[in-house]
Design a protein around this motif. Structure first.
Motif, PDB file in Angstrom:
ATOM      1  N   CYS A 138       2.055  -1.067  -6.529  1.00  0.00           N
ATOM      2  CA  CYS A 138       2.551  -1.633  -5.270  1.00  0.00           C
ATOM      3  C   CYS A 138       3.439  -0.583  -4.603  1.00  0.00           C
ATOM      4  O   CYS A 138       4.578  -0.395  -5.035  1.00  0.00           O
ATOM      5  N   PRO A 139       2.934   0.136  -3.598  1.00  0.00           N
ATOM      6  CA  PRO A 139       3.745   1.198  -2.990  1.00  0.00           C
ATOM      7  C   PRO A 139       5.094   0.700  -2.484  1.00  0.00           C
ATOM      8  O   PRO A 139       6.101   1.418  -2.582  1.00  0.00           O
ATOM      9  N   SER A 140       5.158  -0.531  -1.979  1.00  0.00           N
ATOM     10  CA  SER A 140       6.426  -1.046  -1.441  1.00  0.00           C
ATOM     11  C   SER A 140       7.461  -1.230  -2.544  1.00  0.00           C
ATOM     12  O   SER A 140       8.634  -0.870  -2.380  1.00  0.00           O
ATOM     13  N   CYS A 152      -1.975  -0.715  -1.118  1.00  0.00           N
ATOM     14  CA  CYS A 152      -1.805  -1.759  -2.137  1.00  0.00           C
ATOM     15  C   CYS A 152      -3.035  -1.830  -3.047  1.00  0.00           C
ATOM     16  O   CYS A 152      -4.168  -1.811  -2.562  1.00  0.00           O
ATOM     17  N   CYS A 201       1.412 -12.233  -3.560  1.00  0.00           N
ATOM     18  CA  CYS A 201       1.078 -11.417  -2.381  1.00  0.00           C
ATOM     19  C   CYS A 201      -0.294 -11.786  -1.826  1.00  0.00           C
ATOM     20  O   CYS A 201      -0.515 -11.759  -0.612  1.00  0.00           O
ATOM     21  N   MET A 220       6.841  -9.136  -5.843  1.00  0.00           N
ATOM     22  CA  MET A 220       6.828  -8.277  -4.656  1.00  0.00           C
ATOM     23  C   MET A 220       6.848  -9.093  -3.357  1.00  0.00           C
ATOM     24  O   MET A 220       7.484  -8.713  -2.385  1.00  0.00           O
ATOM     25  N   ALA A 271      -2.678  -6.739   3.514  1.00  0.00           N
ATOM     26  CA  ALA A 271      -1.842  -6.104   2.484  1.00  0.00           C
ATOM     27  C   ALA A 271      -1.167  -4.863   3.059  1.00  0.00           C
ATOM     28  O   ALA A 271      -1.621  -4.289   4.048  1.00  0.00           O
ATOM     29  N   CYS A 272      -0.089  -4.416   2.403  1.00  0.00           N
ATOM     30  CA  CYS A 272       0.565  -3.168   2.790  1.00  0.00           C
ATOM     31  C   CYS A 272      -0.421  -2.009   2.562  1.00  0.00           C
ATOM     32  O   CYS A 272      -1.297  -2.099   1.691  1.00  0.00           O
ATOM     33  N   ASN A 330       1.752  -6.182 -10.483  1.00  0.00           N
ATOM     34  CA  ASN A 330       2.511  -5.140  -9.769  1.00  0.00           C
ATOM     35  C   ASN A 330       3.947  -5.047 -10.296  1.00  0.00           C
ATOM     36  O   ASN A 330       4.796  -4.412  -9.706  1.00  0.00           O
ATOM     37  N   ILE A 356      -2.249 -11.862   1.719  1.00  0.00           N
ATOM     38  CA  ILE A 356      -3.319 -10.877   1.948  1.00  0.00           C
ATOM     39  C   ILE A 356      -4.598 -11.552   2.433  1.00  0.00           C
ATOM     40  O   ILE A 356      -5.319 -11.030   3.285  1.00  0.00           O
TER      41      ILE A 356
HETATM   42  S1  SF4 Z   1       4.331  -5.949  -1.486  1.00  0.00           S
HETATM   43 FE1  SF4 Z   1       3.185  -4.616  -2.899  1.00  0.00          FE
HETATM   44  S2  SF4 Z   1       1.672  -5.957  -3.944  1.00  0.00           S
HETATM   45 FE2  SF4 Z   1       2.458  -7.056  -2.115  1.00  0.00          FE
HETATM   46  S3  SF4 Z   1       0.958  -6.572  -0.494  1.00  0.00           S
HETATM   47 FE3  SF4 Z   1       2.615  -5.038  -0.329  1.00  0.00          FE
HETATM   48  S4  SF4 Z   1       1.937  -3.280  -1.612  1.00  0.00           S
HETATM   49 FE4  SF4 Z   1       0.669  -5.080  -2.145  1.00  0.00          FE
END
Ligand code: SF4
Length: 298
Positions: free
Chosen positions: A207-209, A21, A46, A130, A17-18, A126, A50
């Motif tokens: 979701c930070p992204s 997350c 996601c 995403m 994961a990012c 989220n 992950i």
């Molecule tokens: S895009 Fe968002 S929800 Fe998906 S893995 Fe990255 S941080 Fe998590």
């Protein structure tokens, strides 16, 4: 709130994961509460990434990846198979994103819970698609930026009230949770585990992204969502007994929650006031349902 979180770890190191997350945090807590005797089903989301590529896995339970729209149907089939094998006590868990729950997977989820199939469905929300590039879903809140709701044309429909919809199916247990309140989340999953039939848990998962937020602030933002009453924590039994589980003692303005996320930075004072009024009205409605439920059970 004082509640002990189980020490067993069923999330393994090495997920992809990012940073920051909330989705792996949510999975970690849910698996702690359910324990090893669990079969996990992941519709496209996601979490399909992950979990890691075969033969690797970020979870220490059997895992079945499945198509976007089939989270409810596959859970029902897996549960029937386990019962045929003489394993009725194994928990079946579907762990799906908001796109796979509110939108694409809704028909199979609704069909399965209408039949009161015995499984736990966790939606980690989220608030957009995403994994495929931050496109709007019906879980995206009013006013949010996504790649399909640009700053000049932000989303102008409210977030779908998935909990009310699931409660309207009259299933035994429906609840909200977030990683900012882990004891509340674990207690709800343990409670759901002890109930036969369909259980639905709606987990807010920053979701930070996609939210354009700081990875280190994920838990903090989750707590602000509850303290601002944007995302109240409550549960609904049999679709009719409503109960707020965390009462924010000093509610904060929604502005304090919104300003932690770049996806809301374009909002005007008038927009924020509109959201505040919407949140206040929804909270009052929830309090009224809780008080009515208390009155009915006296
Ligand atoms: S895009 Fe968002 S929800 Fe998906 S893995 Fe990255 S941080 Fe998590």
């Amino acid at each position: 709130m004082s509640y002990k979180i189980p020490e067993d770890e069923l999330m393994l190191p090495g997920h992809v994961a990012c940073p920051g997350c909330a989705a792996p945090q949510a999975m970690r807590l849910v698996l702690k509460a359910l324990g090893k005797n669990t079969v996990l089903i992941i519709p496209a989301s996601c979490w399909s990434i992950i979990a890691g590529p075969y033969p690797y896995s970020a979870v220490d339970v059997p895992l079945l990846h499945t198509a976007f729209e089939t989270g409810g149907a596959v859970a029902a089939g897996v549960k029937a198979g386990l019962e045929m094998m003489g394993l009725p006590d194994t928990t079946v868990l579907t762990f799906a994103g908001d796109g796979g729950t509110f939108d694409i997977g809704f028909q199979s989820l609704s069909g399965a819970v209408e039949r009161n199939e015995d499984f736990l469905y966790v939606c980690y929300d989220n608030e957009a698609y995403m994994n495929t590039g931050i496109q709007r879903s019906s879980a995206t809140p009013w006013g949010a930026w996504t790649t399909t709701t640009p700053v000049r044309h932000p989303k102008d429909q409210p977030k779908k009230d998935i909990v009310a919809i699931m409660a309207a199916h009259r299933i035994p247990y429906t609840a909200t949770a977030t990683v900012g309140y882990p004891e509340d989340l674990v207690r709800k999953v343990e409670k759901a585990k002890g109930i036969r039939g369909s259980k639905f848990l709606h987990v807010l998962a920053p979701c930070p992204s996609g939210w354009k937020s700081e990875p280190a602030q994920t838990v903090y933002i989750s707590r602000l969502a509850v303290r601002s009453r944007v995302f109240p924590l409550y549960e609904v039994e049999q679709g009719e007994r409503w109960n707020i589980t965390v009462w924010p003692d000093r509610p904060i303005p929604v502005r304090d929650y919104l300003r932690t996320q770049g996806r809301f930075q374009h909002l005007t004072d008038k927009d924020i006031q509109y959201i505040q009024e919407y949140v206040d009205a929804a909270w009052e409605e929830l309090v009224a349902k809780t008080e009515h439920s208390l009155h009915e059970t006296r």
